[in-house]
Design an enzyme around this catalytic site. Sequence first.
Site, PDB file in Angstrom:
ATOM      1  N   SER A   1     -10.692   5.634 -15.008  1.00 40.21           N
ATOM      2  CA  SER A   1     -10.995   6.650 -13.997  1.00 40.21           C
ATOM      3  C   SER A   1     -11.996   7.676 -14.504  1.00 40.21           C
ATOM      4  CB  SER A   1      -9.711   7.368 -13.566  1.00 40.21           C
ATOM      5  OG  SER A   1      -9.081   7.992 -14.677  1.00 40.21           O
TER       6      SER A   1
ATOM      7  N   ASN B   1       1.028  12.590 -16.946  1.00 43.86           N
ATOM      8  CA  ASN B   1       1.527  12.773 -15.586  1.00 43.86           C
ATOM      9  C   ASN B   1       1.487  14.232 -15.143  1.00 43.86           C
ATOM     10  OD1 ASN B   1       2.056  10.080 -15.910  1.00 43.86           O
ATOM     11  ND2 ASN B   1       4.277  10.228 -15.661  1.00 43.86           N
TER      12      ASN B   1
ATOM     13  N   THR C   1     -15.801  22.572  31.657  1.00 39.70           N
ATOM     14  CA  THR C   1     -14.571  21.830  31.401  1.00 39.70           C
ATOM     15  C   THR C   1     -14.815  20.412  31.881  1.00 39.70           C
ATOM     16  OG1 THR C   1     -13.564  22.345  33.550  1.00 39.70           O
ATOM     17  CG2 THR C   1     -13.139  23.901  31.751  1.00 39.70           C
ATOM     18  N   HIS C   2     -14.290  19.440  31.158  1.00 40.52           N
ATOM     19  CA  HIS C   2     -14.536  18.023  31.466  1.00 40.52           C
ATOM     20  C   HIS C   2     -16.038  17.707  31.443  1.00 40.52           C
ATOM     21  CE1 HIS C   2     -10.339  17.886  32.886  1.00 40.52           C
ATOM     22  NE2 HIS C   2     -10.625  19.007  33.511  1.00 40.52           N
TER      23      HIS C   2
ATOM     24  N   SER D   1     -39.310  11.133  13.926  1.00 40.00           N
ATOM     25  CA  SER D   1     -39.114   9.690  14.039  1.00 40.00           C
ATOM     26  C   SER D   1     -40.214   8.955  13.286  1.00 40.00           C
ATOM     27  CB  SER D   1     -39.132   9.284  15.520  1.00 40.00           C
ATOM     28  OG  SER D   1     -39.287   7.888  15.663  1.00 40.00           O
TER      29      SER D   1
ATOM     30  N   LYS E   1     -41.055  12.997  18.662  1.00 38.82           N
ATOM     31  CA  LYS E   1     -39.640  13.324  18.492  1.00 38.82           C
ATOM     32  C   LYS E   1     -39.413  14.520  17.570  1.00 38.82           C
ATOM     33  CE  LYS E   1     -36.526  11.593  19.884  1.00 38.82           C
ATOM     34  NZ  LYS E   1     -35.775  10.447  19.361  1.00 38.82           N
TER      35      LYS E   1
ATOM     36  N   ASN F   1     -35.771  15.903  16.250  1.00 41.09           N
ATOM     37  CA  ASN F   1     -34.345  15.607  16.327  1.00 41.09           C
ATOM     38  C   ASN F   1     -33.498  16.650  15.589  1.00 41.09           C
ATOM     39  OD1 ASN F   1     -34.976  13.161  17.654  1.00 41.09           O
ATOM     40  ND2 ASN F   1     -35.265  12.140  15.675  1.00 41.09           N
TER      41      ASN F   1
ATOM     42  N   GLU G   1     -26.211  16.130  13.920  1.00 47.44           N
ATOM     43  CA  GLU G   1     -25.720  14.771  14.147  1.00 47.44           C
ATOM     44  C   GLU G   1     -24.967  14.277  12.922  1.00 47.44           C
ATOM     45  OE1 GLU G   1     -28.618  12.007  15.893  1.00 47.44           O
ATOM     46  OE2 GLU G   1     -29.854  13.751  16.353  1.00 47.44           O
TER      47      GLU G   1
ATOM     48  N   TYR H   1       6.095   9.550 -10.807  1.00 52.51           N
ATOM     49  CA  TYR H   1       4.666   9.239 -10.862  1.00 52.51           C
ATOM     50  C   TYR H   1       4.452   7.733 -10.786  1.00 52.51           C
ATOM     51  CZ  TYR H   1      -0.149   8.809 -12.344  1.00 52.51           C
ATOM     52  OH  TYR H   1      -1.480   8.488 -12.381  1.00 52.51           O
TER      53      TYR H   1
ATOM     54  N   GLN I   1      -3.721   7.625  -9.095  1.00 55.00           N
ATOM     55  CA  GLN I   1      -5.081   7.731  -9.630  1.00 55.00           C
ATOM     56  C   GLN I   1      -6.106   7.720  -8.494  1.00 55.00           C
ATOM     57  OE1 GLN I   1      -6.120   5.426 -13.207  1.00 55.00           O
ATOM     58  NE2 GLN I   1      -7.830   4.558 -12.042  1.00 55.00           N
TER      59      GLN I   1
ATOM     60  N   LYS J   1      -8.106  10.987  -6.203  1.00 61.89           N
ATOM     61  CA  LYS J   1      -9.173  11.906  -6.591  1.00 61.89           C
ATOM     62  C   LYS J   1     -10.487  11.670  -5.861  1.00 61.89           C
ATOM     63  CE  LYS J   1      -6.765  12.023 -10.793  1.00 61.89           C
ATOM     64  NZ  LYS J   1      -5.825  11.148 -10.053  1.00 61.89           N
TER      65      LYS J   1
END
Length: 514
Positions: A77, A164, A209-210, A331, A337, A339, A344, A371, A376, A379
């Site tokens: 690790s 541990n 709303t909606h 683009s 474009k 963007n 996003e 443990y 492991q 993380k």
Amino acid sequence: MAFTSQSLIFRAPASLPSGRLAAPGRVAVRGRGAAFPSAAAASTPMAKSDGDEKEMKLWGGRFEEGVTDAVERFTESISYDWQLYKYDIMGSKAHATMLASQGLITAGDRDIILEGLDQIETLIQEGKFEWRKDREDVHMNIEAALIERVGEPAKKLHTARSRNDQIVTDLRLWCRDAIDKILIRIKQFQVSLVTLASKYVDLIVPGYTHLQRAQPVLLPHLLLSYVEQLERDAGRLANCRERVNFCPLGACALAGTGLPIDRFQTAKDLKFTAPMKNSIDAVSDRDFVLEFLAANSIAAVHLSRIGEEWVLWASEEFGFLTPSDKVSTGSSIMPQKKNPDPMELVRGKSARVVGDLMTVLILCKGLPQAYNRDLQEDKEPLFDSVKAILGMLEVCTEFAQNISFNSKRIQRSLPAGYLDATTLADYLVKKGVPFRTSHEIVGRSVQLCVTKNCQLAELQLDDLKAVHPAFEADVYEYLGVENAVNKFISYGSTGSNQVKKQLEDWRIQLGISS
């Protein structure tokens, strides 16, 4: 307190070198060590010992054979948990100090250990420390290097300690600092939103709303709704930090120890609230990781919703806001474009933050006490979640600082949608008409407008009286979006006085000068 973006990046090494590097050789690790190591440091290759030259594991006394290369590669690790080195050294210093205080090691041995740990930390920060895969993890790398450097005293450091309790101590210390950094980023975004709202105090926008037009609202009211969401995010993280801040060190493998250690001393030295009460729980608990990831996930969803709204508003169909070139991209094929890509990606990265939470939830769901090596795997999702949230908050702040709202376009759009209809229903209630009846009357009035292709404010009084006799000449004081907004008076509403009060409250709370 400022944090550079460089010090807030988490990235595991892109690849490990092929071929053998001599075990005693040094590998350069560039970049200064920090609470969260730099990207340059993270991209450094690691030394790897040849299968015939592997050193004996620190835990290898009962084994006659070493692990295979495949097992070593699969179980290591160090390629990502090296990021915990600062906290591992911090915990080891507190542990050595406590051992000396309890007479379990001499003061001389303590001083040798502390000096050696200081030297190792300096080597890491200067990019001169050798991270070795055959030493598995950050703990064994540092302990083995300490033994090489100072000899016998270093062999006493692991007295009354297990990996541990060591790893979960490191992780709690890391989470504590990570939460503090996220809280700073949340406040920065809140400040940018309040500052932006203050530039458009009187701008009325359609409320939805909606995703259908509903009622008129002041733009600052909408922006402050984001600030409120962020405040709850900050509250969840602050509450999580309180539960993070308990010390597992000294719980050892799971059962504690028969040696006379002082867990209260190490907890105090590491600025924990107290030692954890149950040694089994101390080494097996990952609730704090789950809670942290859950808080990040909720924050990520909030940021994603902001991103979605601003992406929509920046579209030609809405045209309500314009991002500056500083926060826009183009683009490769369409030259026209512009963007809002950062928002996003904020929307997109929320998926990985939620995914990180799901990963650790599923990881923990079937584990017996105490443990297990499965842990492991907690993380990388944790590191990823924090990196993503810090980046999302940073770019949201910059986006808010680099957009403008198109007041004329917004004002031209306001007549559509009968945004003043609910205010008209309130007018009838004030005239003594029951609300359900008022609702039906205004619905018929809207239908009349649809037939006449006009707005409610454009209906003649005779037209309104034909719908219901309760309408009088003062009805026009309630019609139109400006009149409608001015009629809101309830606490927390979109009325001008209410919104100005909300803005002032947030300026005071965030320390923004008027």
